[in-house]
Write an enzyme that holds these catalytic residues in place. Structure first.
Site: not given
Ligand SMILES: [Co+2]
Ligand SMILES: [Co+2]
Ligand SMILES: [Co+2]
Ligand SMILES: [Co+2]
Ligand SMILES: [Co+2]
Ligand SMILES: [Co+2]
Ligand SMILES: [Co+2]
Ligand SMILES: [Co+2]
Lengths: 436, 436, 436, 436
Positions: D101, D104, D268, D296, D307, D309, D339
């Site tokens: 991003h 980031d 994702e 993702d 989420d 992740d 991700d």
């Molecule tokens: Co994602």
């Molecule tokens: Co996510």
């Protein structure tokens, strides 16, 4: 006392037709309902953490709320300003109780001794402000989950040093709770659980938690603290799995470690639903076991899987909760603590008032609905009729312990197929709507 | 013995490279793993209800499966044909155990006395076929949830007449389980819960269930049945809320009604996940409390909210389950019962074989993966290291009961911030993949 | 007309204070609300399937409800008695509309030609009874999911023969719907989805469903049926995954196969929540896309993962639904169909009345709450203010299509940080409570 | 290039028997699988946000991870150190791609112009490091959700000034993505949704998002960026409801605003399951619509509602994903972006390596399993047989568009009941296990 929320005056009761969003339409503290003042039924408490320390951040973004009481670059000054703001808020809102974690009121210092001194200083200020305002402490608690040292738990940590650290912290927090006249002390095991079983010895961790709670009881007695100890169930979050999953799991734990006489439960609405129970279920279960202590009054979003800690604004929830609480005898040491936070978009200080007013009116109305339910008596009557078979004859014989499988088989063979009653759920739901 | 599944021969072990879908690639009953034959580790059981009585219907449609053993218009003849088919299936599949509900094996008659006669007749046939084939009964149970008389529960029914009826039924089912040499007897409270709190007296219902279970223990002793009693947790479905929500809630109940010495738990994978726990969590929790009795080996769909009772085919689940079961000492009276049903679209009789073969190979492979996990020792070593602090020094002192909050505070003030270890979850997950 | 529910008279409106459970407290069909009669706003319909064909069975037990209109051993006689009972019920309840599946009103025969004859016979009877009573048909539909031939879908079946069968069935059902003056025709794809991707060609199945729907449009035009076609989203159950997952997925499908001009959506409350949306979300989304056609008014249990199809009794749901429906222009061909079934324990015929009364009063009250919301205008005003930036200046320029990224960057660099408004969620929730 | 992770050397492939946790057991980039190098099939990318900016904090606690590359008190120096650490990590791990991003890589300054200068400076450094190392940019994206200005959305904000701000930010991020040779550009609408419908104009917000995306397409063309645009579905979190709910809802949106030719989807895994779909479902749906762009690659916890992740370590998920991706033609501009974030307890820098190794080996093994599935052909063969009816005769006639309801009814009347096939789900699941 008019420094941090200058735009808001004392919130007054103005009746159901009031259009002023900074007034109560239903909460009238002195009004008597079912023989007791509303204030004494509801025992509202404001929580320190969300209300004064929460600033709208979430896992996807930073703070959104700008406050005038946390601007000092000197941590203790910011802490004092915040406490003054808190008591101004309590007073203007008109609640009688507040709740806090140790780390909410005083910032951590470089070492425990210094941290404890800061706590003492802030506790003194709190005591003074309680005296000035008449506010009382519903309960205190320890934050043993935010600091990185607790990443793997507090009393259930794989490291005994962290267990010791948590013990030190609970000791101190219990002492200042006692000093402030707290009605109770809460344990919420924010990281007492696990993230993966691959690195977890569940039995050992549960045994450690059992020992820890017994030490807490011992310390309570040693210092003469006479408030109640509460354990607050939550199934998950932040960990994947928390040992205090729900009221039932807490009851299993408390029985196993001989703690049922020393603890009651603090039921949070949002934790109930995260555990796939209704709020009322957890209250009823606690009451059925004589363990209904206090309530964290908030709500979750039934379509979201995390603890949204929203302000309670659903009338069904507040009515059914009050119906159960009153039938269980009402609160003694406990109360309704708003463990609730503003939505990230509700950025103005006045939103704190709007939110608490909404919640207090929701529960005030819930109380009045419960009053109608009780006075009308239709639900109770229906229940009495449904279970009438247990009040005499075969049912009474069974309840008295005089039956066994052989007698019951003989009864069944002689009497044949039982008669069945309709459960009448839809009619009862309509009756409930009639009270709202 | 070749009447109902003529197209299928005895299923043989043919090794991992076999392309024959009617062979085992992993389950080799006589093969020794961790010092014991695979058959003795796994103790597979076929359930009567789904496998022989289930025909693919669901709430949105009628049966899809056409079978040759239930065609007789005479109910007892159909029951006998079905039982012959069952024992043919057990034998060809090569399992050593079966499980049943009373109402699976014998159709209900016009009254209880007549129904019990039918049960006796079918139990005699089962006993003969057990003798002929060497099959053994893992456990029996009662169906006190399908008949309309149980619409509001069995032992928790508002009507004592229904309580009595359920008692009569359990009495009889326990007696024929004893007669058939059952290793255990299971209680699954299919309607022991509620649909709405508006018509429910939870405390009274729980007390009734406690009395009922105590009567069951008394009857067990009276008839000399030495098998184990198991309670099977499930959180919901068919009712909105079942009292035996999960292992923790069952533990709370069993402790409250003084039943912990008389019961163990029968953990079902799909019920674990419906209660928002992993299968392995429920097994570990049961083991940590000395209550791991038996297992209903199936799986749910993690994206569906009902009990799909699918055949277990996930290697992670079977490996982690066997890893926990073996570390808990392995099965004694219990086993792996496939409480699983064919998908509605799997309409051919041969699908019953495909499904059980898939499940048995999945658990055989799970067992071998668990063997690698144990023999390699990396996970155990990691665990030992993680909790090493408790084996000496401060940790040992705490575990021995010599510490209190004051000592721990002093320790913390003297020793400062604890050192932290990585939880290493990702590395451990990779290690686990290395065994699969 | 007093044969099957002799114990119940015509249900009358008796006002909010009525204690008679067989009266309306809020639904007063002729009362004018927002310029239109309540009956014309709400367009209540009773569904044939749950109300007259459902008998309380569930996956764990058989029927619990004993009815006097389905006792004949001759299927067509039972069908006729049931239809007479239905029209007696409609009339006594005072609804203006009904809905049915082809297979609800006429039992399937040995072959399609014979089945269709039976359908014709029953449609004639329905037409006569419509004439006698003034009842109207809200919509008809096809049951292409209960019979075993549809185990793998109807238009998405791997077999073209089943596709053809489903087509034949829809053709006939559409024709009798036309004959009965139906306002619309609904497609609910009960098995249009999959149980496992391992045996599914998703693309091919979706293409087939697209062709099928286009054929349905062609046939509609051919026979001159001028009612609306509705597609009813549902995410899962009975299949693991249904293609018509939610309103958004239906919109994607309808656009892809050029069907947006030919279809609207039939939003069911319980299907919305199973798809993790609120009921109001699905209504708003449909309205935002000009696709709000009709509503299946029921509710799910937010803690249960299957389609409980309960009668709607939550005032928040009914108020917010009516608020959205009215702002979207109200119903034209659609209405509020109670796709809801009695709880298994509500076994008495009178429970059918209690349940529908509860639901109708809930929506009548929802309508009046929506009236207050609209007349008071606070919510609309708040919304207008919140989006005011789009009504002039920069916002209007963007909406008119005159902006691009370069202009917007320049604007931002010149104007700096935007001002932010509170979202005021808690205040708005309190305002909503003020209307209830 | 050995400054920030001095304890770790380049990770090498050492084969399945390797016990070195800092080696690959399965990922061998040059190894040819199904005619293509593993590296070219898998196109692994490391994400900048979780891996270098994430520090283990969660809603209940602060950071737990202490890193050596973010210690500078000067923000741009910390940004540069972090970027050097990132390229050291990429190189040692052996991936070919990265993702970021805008926020980031460069800290936000006091105003947009200054912020953009910082971005330029960091993009220059990234370009240099790409040149030095051979790393490539898989895709860039904008963070328009963390800053408080986006609390009510970016393109769907009630304020046009925020819309403009978001546009400015996407413009710049797209330009530096272009400059860095990005293969694509991703839109994840972190706050494009709502928290309550009480304050939301859904239609207007959706129209604004449609305009925004069209402006993005225009800008892409204007600057000559030839990478792909991807939209990433997610159903909720941080908002209660996100408009890009799932692949189907995105397809509805893209069609409505004429964007299907300009966008593909970035699927994702964890977002799929949060939307109640399997990961493979979303991939198959995207593929069926010709919209499968990039992935993702992570995983959620199926019992948690947020989420998580997590790093992908489930072999079923990676195998079925690769099976779908390869059958859809494999990646062109897209790839597998991790991700994923370390668990809060995985505090050591080396855990970043362990986690990525686990994930890469999981997908490498998934690829090899997919190779077996394809080469063996059993699944494809089963599918072909199941749908064979559509390849000739009636099925082919329907597919060619020559059938209508009348013809199909005639066919059905003439041909009678269709023959049914077993779905064989259990057998297919066993076949799948045979490849693992
Ligand atoms: Co994602
Ligand atoms: Co996510
Ligand atoms: Co709480
Ligand atoms: Co909470
Ligand atoms: Co079971
Ligand atoms: Co089950
Ligand atoms: Co419906
Ligand atoms: Co439904």
């Amino acid at each position: 006392m008019n420094q941090f929320f200058p735009e808001v005056k004392k919130i007054e009761y103005r009746g159901p037709e009031s259009k002023d969003p900074l007034s109560f339409r239903h909460y009238n503290p002195e009004e008597v309902v079912l023989g007791k003042k509303m204030a004494d039924h509801l025992r509202f408490a404001v929580c320190y953490w969300h209300t004064f320390k929460g600033l709208g951040d979430d896992p996807f973004g930073g703070p959104t709320m700008i406050r005038n009481y946390n601007q000092s670059s000197e941590p203790m000054q910011a802490a004092k300003d915040t406490m003054h703001a808190a008591f101004e808020f309590f007073t203007k809102l008109g609640v009688n109780f507040w709740c806090f974690h140790d780390r909410d009121i005083a910032p951590e210092a470089d070492n425990l001794a210094e941290t404890n001194k800061r706590l003492d200083e802030m506790a003194s200020l709190a005591k003074k402000l309680q005296g000035d305002t008449g506010l009382r402490l519903l309960w205190g608690t320890t934050n043993a989950f935010s600091h990185r040292r607790f990443l793997a738990g507090a009393s259930t940590n794989p490291s005994p040093e962290v267990f010791a650290y948590a013990a030190s912290q609970v000791k101190k927090a219990m002492e200042i709770t006692h000093e402030l006249g707290g009605q109770g002390y809460v344990f919420w095991g924010g990281r007492e659980g696990y993230d993966t079983l691959l690195n977890t010895d569940m039995k050992r961790e549960l045994d450690h938690m059992g020992m820890f709670m017994n030490m807490a009881v011992d310390h309570k007695k040693k210092i003469g603290f006479e408030g109640d100890l509460f354990i607050e169930p939550k199934p998950k979050e932040p960990t994947k799995h928390q040992y205090d999953f729900d009221a039932g799991n807490c009851m299993a734990f408390l029985q196993k470690y001989n703690l049922t006489n020393e603890f009651k439960l603090n039921i949070e609405a949002n934790h109930a639903t995260l555990a796939a129970h209704t709020f009322q279920h957890e209250l009823e279960y606690a009451a059925a076991n004589g363990m209904l202590g206090s309530v964290d009054a908030n709500r979750g979003d039934m379509l979201l899987g995390w603890d949204t800690d929203q302000f309670p604004t659903n009338l069904y929830d507040s009515a059914l909760a009050m119906y159960t609480i009153i039938r269980a005898g009402g609160f003694t040491s406990g109360g309704l603590n708003f463990d609730a936070k503003l939505r990230r978009q509700s950025i103005d200080p006045v939103d704190l008032f709007y939110a608490h007013i909404a919640a207090m009116d929701c529960f005030a109305r819930g109380l009045k609905i419960a009053e109608k339910m009780i006075n009308d008596g239709s639900l109770a009557e229906n229940l009495k009729k449904r279970y009438a078979g247990w009040d005499a004859g075969l049912g009474a014989e069974i309840e008295s312990g005089k039956a066994d499988f052989e007698k019951l088989e003989q009864y069944t063979i002689e009497n044949g197929e039982p008669e069945l009653q309709s459960g009448r759920q839809e009619m009862l739901e309509n009756i409930l709507n009639g009270y709202i």
